[in-house]
Scaffold this motif. Structure first.
Motif, mmCIF file in Angstrom:
data_model
loop_
_atom_site.group_PDB
_atom_site.id
_atom_site.type_symbol
_atom_site.label_atom_id
_atom_site.label_comp_id
_atom_site.label_asym_id
_atom_site.label_seq_id
_atom_site.Cartn_x
_atom_site.Cartn_y
_atom_site.Cartn_z
ATOM 1 N N UNK A 91 10.138 12.261 8.855
ATOM 2 C CA UNK A 91 10.009 12.516 10.313
ATOM 3 C C UNK A 91 10.779 11.996 11.369
ATOM 4 N N UNK A 92 11.642 10.798 10.883
ATOM 5 C CA UNK A 92 12.167 9.943 11.862
ATOM 6 C C UNK A 92 13.479 10.734 12.351
ATOM 7 N N UNK A 93 13.326 10.793 13.739
ATOM 8 C CA UNK A 93 14.345 11.342 14.542
ATOM 9 C C UNK A 93 15.646 10.754 14.586
ATOM 10 N N UNK A 94 15.548 9.481 14.477
ATOM 11 C CA UNK A 94 16.727 8.565 14.332
ATOM 12 C C UNK A 94 17.537 8.327 12.867
ATOM 13 N N UNK A 95 16.833 9.447 11.951
ATOM 14 C CA UNK A 95 17.311 9.180 10.503
ATOM 15 C C UNK A 95 17.630 7.872 9.887
ATOM 16 N N UNK A 96 16.478 6.949 10.213
ATOM 17 C CA UNK A 96 16.685 5.549 9.519
ATOM 18 C C UNK A 96 15.980 5.670 8.169
ATOM 19 N N UNK A 97 16.577 5.292 7.160
ATOM 20 C CA UNK A 97 16.225 5.615 5.771
ATOM 21 C C UNK A 97 14.842 4.670 5.630
ATOM 22 N N UNK A 98 13.768 4.987 6.133
ATOM 23 C CA UNK A 98 12.641 4.151 6.298
ATOM 24 C C UNK A 98 12.223 3.676 4.878
ATOM 25 N N UNK A 99 12.026 4.673 4.226
ATOM 26 C CA UNK A 99 11.363 4.635 2.987
ATOM 27 C C UNK A 99 12.122 4.000 1.950
ATOM 28 N N UNK A 100 13.326 4.231 2.167
ATOM 29 C CA UNK A 100 14.293 3.188 0.984
ATOM 30 C C UNK A 100 14.296 1.674 1.439
ATOM 31 N N UNK A 117 0.962 -1.078 -0.122
ATOM 32 C CA UNK A 117 -0.042 0.026 0.156
ATOM 33 C C UNK A 117 0.873 1.349 0.002
ATOM 34 N N UNK A 118 2.152 1.269 0.315
ATOM 35 C CA UNK A 118 2.908 2.125 0.567
ATOM 36 C C UNK A 118 3.067 2.886 -0.835
ATOM 37 N N UNK A 119 2.945 4.456 -0.845
ATOM 38 C CA UNK A 119 3.236 5.080 -2.247
ATOM 39 C C UNK A 119 4.532 5.458 -2.115
ATOM 40 N N UNK A 120 5.356 5.321 -1.381
ATOM 41 C CA UNK A 120 6.665 5.940 -1.172
ATOM 42 C C UNK A 120 6.960 7.431 -1.290
ATOM 43 N N UNK A 121 5.922 8.092 -0.475
ATOM 44 C CA UNK A 121 5.943 9.402 -0.302
ATOM 45 C C UNK A 121 7.298 10.090 0.549
ATOM 46 N N UNK A 122 7.768 9.116 1.467
ATOM 47 C CA UNK A 122 9.092 9.571 2.150
ATOM 48 C C UNK A 122 8.812 10.344 3.535
ATOM 49 N N UNK A 123 7.342 10.362 3.874
ATOM 50 C CA UNK A 123 6.923 11.223 5.092
ATOM 51 C C UNK A 123 7.706 10.511 6.223
ATOM 52 N N UNK A 124 7.608 9.281 6.170
ATOM 53 C CA UNK A 124 8.329 8.654 7.366
ATOM 54 C C UNK A 124 9.745 8.800 7.311
ATOM 55 N N UNK A 125 10.266 8.771 6.429
ATOM 56 C CA UNK A 125 12.068 8.882 6.656
ATOM 57 C C UNK A 125 12.166 10.222 7.232
#
Lengths: 269, 440
Positions: free
Chosen positions: B417-426, B407-415
């Protein structure tokens, strides 16, 4: 008082007999015939139920080995000894089978591969880098240097060397092939232990491009193919060895300008 | 998320610094012809077009040089008059080498456009056919062939056309300039889209950080009683189709479904203008309007360039890059693609080129996940990014699939907002790819 004890013993004992009888009947009637080989294979496995093979425990692994769904070398913990035991049980002669080892067919290390003018920033994993146009190196076919193969190796038989390329420690390798699966660029191949000559490049770019992206790429000149009587064939600007027809004496090793066709133990200096 | 805006929106999202000021007051400028044009055969979603020209062929501006392959594909027209010097593979803005036609422009320009049509008398079929022939693709980013979107299956009832004027990506001001400079063309384009699909209600959704655009569009829309202009809250990714539908119509497009399953078609402002131009001027998709901005460029501009213009020539036209520029991104900063080969060409759906300096690129070291849940709060499609990224990293594909990674559209909002700088969307992108491979 004694009577009460007797009643209790008789009741419990009677129940025990009834259930034992039911179990005995069930054992005969509902028995599922199982290949005795499974139990034997299970016996020689380490029994740690670690799941390292990818199955739910040693017994599940045994079932799949006996069913021929997974190779006898599939147990990463038991190593070579277990593999030989399992192979013996399975009727495969492990001693005469040729040992296969992974070979890393890229020599574009940090010094030789040309870097992009920008630097990669993101997850340090080859599979993540391969999704976009790669990491810091320009070559679209070579090693990405993210060590996915090293991470995948269950035996610590792979290390990244100081030049940024993975290396196989032959003594520790069990030939499980996990590194081959882990590499998104498909530069790792399994080859017989005694095979020495390889083309250490997978670049299909045209001569000009491949020269621009790496100093040690196969540029596709085809000189090895012309001299080798079919031992080397050209596949879209890349020399590929046909080991069936291959004759080492016919390969003009000195003529290869980037020295990508050479022996495994060849040293750069 | 707590919000002060009184305008409609969706749940989640982030509000990055807008950074629209360097280019928002710069009117569109037409860039002179470049020395070399590189036209990739795959500028759209779907099958690449098939080249019709060879080395040495003479082409005119607007003549078809590659034909569409199948339904979900798009023809490609020569952006200039000149001579084909090669048909070869070159790196395009995706970072991968793709087959392209290289043209050397000549001094005198000859035009080979489609016949002009009358907006008033044109039929729905004629509009769709024109959009297809003109090779128009969605300008919102995905470059989906517009004609396919205009011909929904017969059993789907469409009741709204939404024109997407959010431009929620920071930096970019292309759609904003269109709405200020050519509101009539935008609305005429919307009218054509409505006619083509037989829909009588149109909404233009604009983020509330663009009051001038809202005013300009409202003024132009006064003459139409079937078009309304509505402000939505300024929040990323407000411009994502499903988020905009949620904000404007309150409808939820189910996961894995398209907006048209909810009775809505969303088109971009730029697409509407292209459709209008293709109908009244007969001009195929040969130009791209884009914003060139960022602290690393000498002069920020909104430009109209020919498709196929190499990025380096565009940058030179804007005065070149400054010494502290470290990154060139094509597209917006949230979803754009970082470039390494500046000979890559501008394509039909290119919306901007950003030249960023060290201060603008937050390359911070990654630290362990704090379990703070910020990504979960921000995800506009209600996923659990932290879990998905971890599963993907560990290769646990079934688990990721069970949590609806697709379902993820890869908008990058998670990455972001992440305070730990985890490349979540990648990581999630990687997991998505593995899930898709497994499904195949």
């Amino acid at each position: 008082m004694e009577l009460e004890i007797l009643i209790a013993v008789a009741t419990m004992g009677g129940l025990g007999f009834i259930f034992a009888g039911a179990l005995a009947v069930a054992d005969k009637k509902l028995r599922v015939e199982e290949n005795p080989l499974i139990a034997q294979v299970n016996e020689v496995l380490p029994g740690a139920n670690c799941g390292g093979c990818g199955y739910a425990g040693c017994y599940d692994f045994s079932v799949n080995v006996v069913a021929g769904k997974t190779p006898v070398t599939g147990c990463p913990v038991g190593g070579q000894d277990t593999a030989i035991d399992v192979a013996t049980l399975m009727g495969i002669d492990a001693s005469t089978s040729v040992r296969m080892l992974p070979r890393i067919l890229c020599c574009g290390d940090n010094e030789e591969a040309v870097k992009k003018m920008t630097s990669y920033y993101g997850p340090l994993s080859c599979s993540a880098m391969a999704q976009i146009s790669g990491g810091d190196k320009l070559c679209l076919y070579g090693c990405l240097g993210g060590a996915d193969c090293v991470v995948a190796c269950p035996f610590d038989a792979m290390v990244m060397n100081e030049h940024g390329l993975p290396e196989v420690i032959d003594e520790l390798c069990t030939g499980c092939g996990m590194c081959v699966k882990a590499c998104p660029r498909n530069i790792i191949e399994m080859h017989p232990e005694d095979r020495e000559v390889f083309v250490f490049c997978k670049n299909h770019d045209d001569p000009k491009t491949s020269k621009n992206v790496c100093h040690v790429s196969c540029m596709g000149c085809g000189i090895c193919a012309r001299k080798s009587d079919g031992g080397v064939v050209m596949d879209n600007y890349l020399a590929v060895i046909d080991y069936e027809k291959f004759d080492e004496t016919k390969i003009p090793f000195d003529k290869c300008s980037t020295k990508v066709i050479r022996k495994q133990n060849f040293s750069k200096n | 998320m707590f919000s002060l805006s009184k305008h409609k929106t969706f749940r989640g999202g982030v509000h990055p610094p807008e950074y629209k000021h360097p280019s928002k007051d710069k009117p569109f400028e037409i860039m002179p012809l470049p020395k070399r044009i590189i036209v990739p055969l795959s500028q759209h979603l779907g099958k690449p077009a098939l080249s019709l020209v060879k080395k040495g062929s003479e082409v005119k501006t607007g003549s078809v040089i590659a034909e569409a392959q199948g339904v979900v594909s798009s023809p490609i027209h020569s952006p200039v008059t000149g001579k084909v010097t090669a048909v070869t593979t070159t790196v395009n803005t995706s970072g991968f080498p793709k087959e392209s036609i290289i043209i050397e422009p000549s001094e005198i320009e000859e035009f080979d456009f489609l016949p002009t049509l009358n907006c008033e008398t044109i039929s729905a079929e004629e509009i769709i056919e024109r959009v297809r022939l003109a090779g128009i693709v969605g300008q919102g980013g995905a470059a989906f062939p517009a004609s396919v979107k205009l011909s929904p299956p017969k059993d789907k009832k469409i009741d709204y056309i939404i024109l997407n004027g959010c431009e929620c990506e920071p930096y970019l001001t292309r759609d904003y300039r269109y709405m200020l400079e050519q509101p009539e063309a935008v609305l005429a384009g919307l009218q054509l889209i409505m006619k083509a699909t037989g829909v009588d209600k149109g909404i233009v959704g604009i983020e509330d950080n663009k009051p001038l655009a809202i005013e300009s569009m409202k003024k132009a829309a006064k003459t139409f009683n079937n078009i309304s202009v509505e402000a939505v809250e300024t929040k990323y990714p407000q411009g994502a189709e499903k988020m905009l539908i949620k904000a404007l119509n309150g409808r939820e497009v189910p996961p894995g479904k398209l907006p048209l399953d909810s009775g809505i078609i969303v088109q971009n402002i730029g697409t509407a203008v292209s459709i209008y131009v293709a109908v009244v001027k007969g001009e195929p998709s040969i130009t791209a309007a884009l914003t060139i901005t960022g602290n690393g460029i000498k002069e920020s501009k909104n430009l109209i360039v020919r498709v196929g213009t190499p990025i380096d020539e565009v940058l030179n036209y804007c005065g070149g890059v400054t010494n502290d520029a470290i990154k060139v991104v094509v597209g917006g900063p949230m979803m754009g693609v970082s470039q390494y080969d500046f000979s890559a060409p501008v394509m039909k759906a290119t919306s901007g080129i950003l030249v960023l300096t060290k201060q603008e690129v937050a390359e911070k070291p990654e630290t362990p996940c704090l379990r703070c849940g910020k990504c979960v709060e921000a995800c506009p499609v209600n996923l659990i990014p932290t879990k998905l990224a971890r599963y993907s990293q560990l290769g646990k594909i079934e688990e990721a699939e069970a949590l609806d990674i697709r379902v993820c559209m890869e908008c990058g909002t998670c990455a972001y907002t992440c305070p730990a700088n985890i490349p979540l969307v990648q990581w999630i992108r990687l997991g998505k790819k593995k899930v898709m491979e497994k499904v195949k």
